[in-house]
Design a protein around this motif. Structure first.
Motif, PDB file in Angstrom:
ATOM      1  N   GLY A  54      13.754 -59.091 -16.306  1.00  0.00           N
ATOM      2  CA  GLY A  54      12.709 -59.050 -15.097  1.00  0.00           C
ATOM      3  C   GLY A  54      13.329 -58.619 -13.840  1.00  0.00           C
ATOM      4  N   LEU A  59      10.322 -57.013 -11.244  1.00  0.00           N
ATOM      5  CA  LEU A  59       8.711 -57.093 -11.604  1.00  0.00           C
ATOM      6  C   LEU A  59       8.067 -57.234 -10.545  1.00  0.00           C
ATOM      7  N   TRP A  62       2.189 -60.102 -10.189  1.00  0.00           N
ATOM      8  CA  TRP A  62       1.533 -60.322 -11.446  1.00  0.00           C
ATOM      9  C   TRP A  62       2.052 -59.809 -12.848  1.00  0.00           C
ATOM     10  N   GLU A  63       3.319 -59.114 -12.739  1.00  0.00           N
ATOM     11  CA  GLU A  63       4.131 -58.907 -13.992  1.00  0.00           C
ATOM     12  C   GLU A  63       4.653 -60.325 -14.401  1.00  0.00           C
ATOM     13  N   TRP A  64       5.298 -60.995 -13.289  1.00  0.00           N
ATOM     14  CA  TRP A  64       6.098 -62.326 -13.611  1.00  0.00           C
ATOM     15  C   TRP A  64       5.052 -63.236 -13.878  1.00  0.00           C
ATOM     16  N   VAL A  67       4.504 -62.528 -17.870  1.00  0.00           N
ATOM     17  CA  VAL A  67       5.660 -62.807 -18.437  1.00  0.00           C
ATOM     18  C   VAL A  67       5.964 -64.147 -18.777  1.00  0.00           C
ATOM     19  N   VAL A 120       2.913 -58.322 -24.465  1.00  0.00           N
ATOM     20  CA  VAL A 120       2.997 -58.254 -23.185  1.00  0.00           C
ATOM     21  C   VAL A 120       4.425 -57.577 -22.617  1.00  0.00           C
ATOM     22  N   ILE A 124       4.687 -54.446 -20.168  1.00  0.00           N
ATOM     23  CA  ILE A 124       5.298 -54.524 -18.646  1.00  0.00           C
ATOM     24  C   ILE A 124       6.949 -53.820 -18.878  1.00  0.00           C
ATOM     25  N   ARG A 128       9.087 -49.138 -18.142  1.00  0.00           N
ATOM     26  CA  ARG A 128      10.357 -48.965 -17.230  1.00  0.00           C
ATOM     27  C   ARG A 128      11.684 -48.723 -17.953  1.00  0.00           C
TER      28      ARG A 128
END
Length: 135
Positions: A54, A59, A62-64, A67, A120, A124, A128
């Protein structure tokens, strides 16, 4: 005739001490589980990898959040599974079909949560990593 005892109001400092102690018990439970449960070592290693990935990927907030919730949910499921196994072993030292079912269902809950966390992670990190690999 004895006078009824009137309860004295709780002192804030003793209430705070008890609350602080409860956090200590909780940390002790996590640490004890880490020392005895091989699966938690796997989750700890996966957590380190995910956090490192991450940071590498940068990230968004909202991605953190996603996660962190996924990682926390897997840890919670594993700790609850560990507690259920300990209680079942205490009350049913010999094999019993219901004890076995309780342990299997608790382990199943961990599996379901781990698969959800994997989903998830793929949502996410997948795009990448595919972009990094040139796919």
């Amino acid at each position: 005739m004895a006078e009824p005892q009137v309860p004295t109001p709780r002192q804030p400092s003793s209430l705070l001490r008890r609350r602080a102690a409860s956090f200590g018990y909780a940390f002790r439970g996590v640490w004890a589980s880490l020392r005895t449960e091989v699966h938690l070592w796997f989750h700890a290693a996966a957590t380190v990898v995910v956090v490192g990935l991450g940071l590498y990927c940068g990230l968004a907030r909202w991605e953190w959040v996603a996660v962190a919730l996924a990682v926390g949910a897997v840890w919670c499921a594993e700790l609850v599974n560990t507690a259920i196994e300990a209680v079942v072993n205490l009350v049913s030292p010999e094999y019993h079909p219901l004890a076995g079912r309780a342990k299997d269902v608790a382990a199943g809950a961990v599996l379901v949560m781990a698969l959800a966390a994997l989903a998830v992670g793929l949502l996410i990190f997948g795009p990448r990593l595919w972009a990094e690999l040139g796919w």
